[in-house]
Design a protein around this motif. Structure first.
Motif, PDB file in Angstrom:
ATOM      1  N   UNK A   1      27.215 -89.633 -11.863  1.00 27.38           N
ATOM      2  CA  UNK A   1      26.172 -89.801 -10.942  1.00 27.38           C
ATOM      3  C   UNK A   1      24.915 -90.395 -11.316  1.00 27.38           C
ATOM      4  N   UNK A   2      24.775 -90.143 -12.712  1.00 29.39           N
ATOM      5  CA  UNK A   2      23.642 -91.019 -13.368  1.00 29.39           C
ATOM      6  C   UNK A   2      23.683 -92.299 -13.507  1.00 29.39           C
ATOM      7  N   UNK A   3      24.788 -92.619 -13.734  1.00 25.09           N
ATOM      8  CA  UNK A   3      25.107 -94.395 -13.749  1.00 25.09           C
ATOM      9  C   UNK A   3      25.176 -94.723 -12.583  1.00 25.09           C
ATOM     10  N   UNK A   4      25.633 -94.125 -11.412  1.00 21.06           N
ATOM     11  CA  UNK A   4      25.777 -94.671 -10.000  1.00 21.06           C
ATOM     12  C   UNK A   4      24.886 -93.784  -9.099  1.00 21.06           C
ATOM     13  N   UNK A   5      23.536 -93.776  -9.119  1.00 18.03           N
ATOM     14  CA  UNK A   5      22.994 -92.578  -8.372  1.00 18.03           C
ATOM     15  C   UNK A   5      23.051 -92.919  -6.571  1.00 18.03           C
ATOM     16  N   UNK A   6      23.460 -94.333  -6.678  1.00 16.37           N
ATOM     17  CA  UNK A   6      23.723 -94.844  -5.168  1.00 16.37           C
ATOM     18  C   UNK A   6      25.154 -94.420  -4.550  1.00 16.37           C
ATOM     19  N   UNK A   7      25.891 -93.802  -5.503  1.00 17.47           N
ATOM     20  CA  UNK A   7      27.306 -93.401  -5.078  1.00 17.47           C
ATOM     21  C   UNK A   7      27.489 -92.175  -4.349  1.00 17.47           C
TER      22      UNK A   7
END
Length: 644
Positions: A348-354
């Protein structure tokens, strides 16, 4: 000889291209329209372009029905064919025919004339739409013509490229394609020249990251740099299609503060509003292109690290839209699911747009929702409708399917969804042909010496995850309102009877606790199947002090009951991981299993007890862990809790 042959081939292509364009201008318009329909249908059914357009539209307009997505995708592909034919036919159009094709209203000419009168440099941004080629005709509308340059991408065939360039420049616009020609462009702008450019293509690693239609895209910052350098106002120009090979020009000033970031973001927002305006403008854009492919390299899938990012300026509150779809197939064991949660947080932190969709057993759903570790949960369907359900999920257009199962069944689930990226773990001698990409476990890696969460972390690092697992407990500890300590016991296990501490040892522990801490309460937990064990363990004790709750709670009720405990004593089982996840101190009894590999992972107090002489990696007998040793650990831990 090869060069000569290439020149001959290029000239031959040019002859065919020129002849086809000439013929199209002399045939009735309905012939060209029919060609576009046929070519569009062939592209829709026989190439991947139809699927790409459907996927892009489904992401951009998730609330629209599937029928609308199909309609827009097919129409967009037909208009793409229309654009290609227009490129070939337009060199043979005379001025009179162009005036019928490209029209404009008074609002356009008012803006156009005001810009002419200002004698200042101007930047005109044009999206990729059906009749974008018509912008080269604009200088023909007035006797007074600005020095106009149009930036374009050259055609691969040099002969055709030279021909198209000459015909495009016949109305006064000059085409600029090569970087060495930019110096002439800069000179023109210093003297009030206009520059038009197509600005909405994927620019890869050279561009800046923005959110466009809900997903991360790479956009060019060149318009912003030119606007700042020459203090040029920025306009958006859209040739709105009004029929086959006919359009009306629309021009609008984009209100920016002159900085490159502002120009980039405002022009992106302008195009997004345009595409949402009507079905006509939606279908007019090139949806069959890989516009959003900037962050989909498999080895960089789980981070947004980029040379330049405007995401923080576009979304200063850091809450990004979640339109890129990550589906995660969870493990089938409760303990594994809990050990995975620190990595779900890292994703979630690495890809907050997912948008993270979790797929797993039905009884995990309430737990996953309680801890908000995903945006959506899909419970595995019943056996009779299992694979048909996953086949229906192909219309959900997931982008990446991340598997934490190692079975062919799980791989088949992912394959049926037609997800373009399917990630899994590869081990020697276990082929997984239905995956698109895999992390091959290094031969040098000793899995018995590394925790399961760390092992999975290496798996995700292979696909670009830079964030560390977040092992902060998922819920704060409950405030203690009682004076008497409460001790939880988990006497069973979900599998492997060898992992269970003997019943007589549990009874001896309870007797010892009641003798040394008479006021304590003891609660026995477990599943319905564990009730056969817990009933024997609790037999003969006062029910107000020794309570058997096995099989009487849901998972969330179980978590609440664990949080009410001051301490949990348990075998290596899923309940141990649940207690650890919510910060409850745990005394875990390990026999044949490996605590280095499967021990509790969250940052809470954990005491691991193994048989005397047992290796740190396990292999001991549970019976050899004496009740006296466990009792001493309980008393010591409760004294610590009491002092806190």
């Amino acid at each position: 000889m090869i060069i000569r042959d290439n020149r001959v081939a290029g000239q031959l292509v040019l002859v065919v291209f020129n002849a086809t364009g000439w013929l199209l201008t002399r045939l009735p318009t309905w012939v060209a329209r029919s060609i576009c329909v046929v070519a569009g249908e062939l592209t829709w059914w026989l190439t991947p372009r139809g699927g790409i357009a459907l996927r892009n539209l489904h992401h951009a307009f998730p609330d629209k029905p599937h029928g609308w997505h199909r309609k827009m995708a097919r129409e967009s592909i037909r208009r793409t064919m229309e654009m290609f034919l227009f490129v070939g036919a337009s060199p043979h159009f005379n001025d009179q025919r162009f005036r019928k094709i490209v029209t404009a209203d008074e609002a356009f000419f008012k803006i156009y004339d005001e810009c002419l009168a200002s004698n200042q440099p101007l930047l005109v941004l044009v999206p990729h739409c059906t009749l974008m080629e018509s912008l080269t005709y604009i200088p023909a509308y007035r006797e007074k013509k600005p020095v106009t340059a149009v930036m374009f991408r050259p055609i691969d065939n040099p002969a055709v490229d030279a021909y198209v360039k000459i015909t495009r420049e016949r109305f006064g616009a000059r085409l600029v394609a090569k970087s060495e020609e930019l110096t002439h462009l800069f000179k023109d702008m210093r003297h009030g020249g206009w520059v038009s450019m197509l600005y909405d293509q994927n620019t890869g690693k050279q561009g800046a990251l923005v959110i466009f239609m809900g997903r991360v895209a790479s956009v060019t910052e060149l318009p912003g740099l030119l606007a700042r350098k020459f203090r040029a106002p920025v306009y958006g120009l859209y040739p709105e299609r009004t029929g086959f090979w006919t359009c009306q020009l629309r021009m609008e000033k984009l209100l920016t503060d002159g900085t490159p970031a502002s120009v980039t973001l405002v022009s992106t927002q302008w195009l997004e509003a345009l595409l949402k305006e009507s079905d006509n403008t939606t279908a007019d854009w090139l949806w069959c292109h890989q516009r959003w492919k900037i962050l989909d390299w498999p080895t960089e899938r789980f981070n947004t690290v980029h040379k330049r990012s405007l995401l923080d300026k576009q979304y200063p509150d850091a809450v990004l839209p979640r339109r890129t779809r990550l589906w995660i197939r969870l493990p089938n064991w409760l303990g594994d699911v809990v050990m995975l949660i620190p990595l779900l947080r890292a994703l979630r932190k690495g890809r907050p747009d997912m948008e993270i969709t979790l797929i797993g057993l039905p009884h995990f759903a309430e737990l996953v929702k309680r801890w908000s570790v995903g945006d959506r949960y899909i419970a595995l369907p019943s056996k009779h409708d299992y694979f048909r359900t996953f086949w229906r999920y192909r219309r959900e257009y997931a982008d990446t399917y991340l598997l934490f199962t190692n079975s062919f069944r799980g791989d088949l689930e992912a394959w049926l969804t037609r997800t373009p990226q399917r990630f899994g773990i590869l081990r020697a001698g276990k082929p997984r042909p239905l995956l698109t990409h895999g992390w091959r476990v290094p031969m040098s890696l000793n899995e018995s010496a590394i925790h399961q969460t760390c092992f999975w972390h290496k798996y995700l690092e292979h696909f670009g995850l830079h964030e560390s697992p977040d092992t902060t407990p998922l819920e704060p500890p409950l405030e203690r309102t009682r004076q008497t300590p409460r001790i939880g016991l988990i006497c069973g296990t979900e599998n492997s009877p060898e992992k269970r501490w003997p019943v007589e040892h549990w009874r001896a522990l309870i007797t010892g606790v009641l003798e040394r801490i008479p006021q304590s309460e003891i609660v026995l937990f477990g599943t319905k199947r564990d009730n056969a064990i817990t009933s024997v363990v609790a037999d003969g004790f006062v029910t107000t002090q020794v309570m058997n709750e096995a099989g009487r709670t849901t998972l969330c009720e179980f978590v609440d009951a664990l949080r009410a405990c001051d301490l949990l004593v348990c075998n290596d089982t899923g309940g141990m991981h649940l207690a650890n996840a919510v910060g409850v101190p745990v005394i875990a009894l390990y026999g044949p299993t490996n605590p280095i590999r499967t021990g509790p992972v969250f940052n809470a107090q954990v005491d691991i007890l193994q048989a005397p002489g047992c290796l740190p990696t396990g292999g001991g007998a549970m019976v050899e862990i004496t009740p006296e040793r466990v009792l001493n650990g309980v008393v010591e831990r409760l004294n610590v809790v009491k002092s806190e």
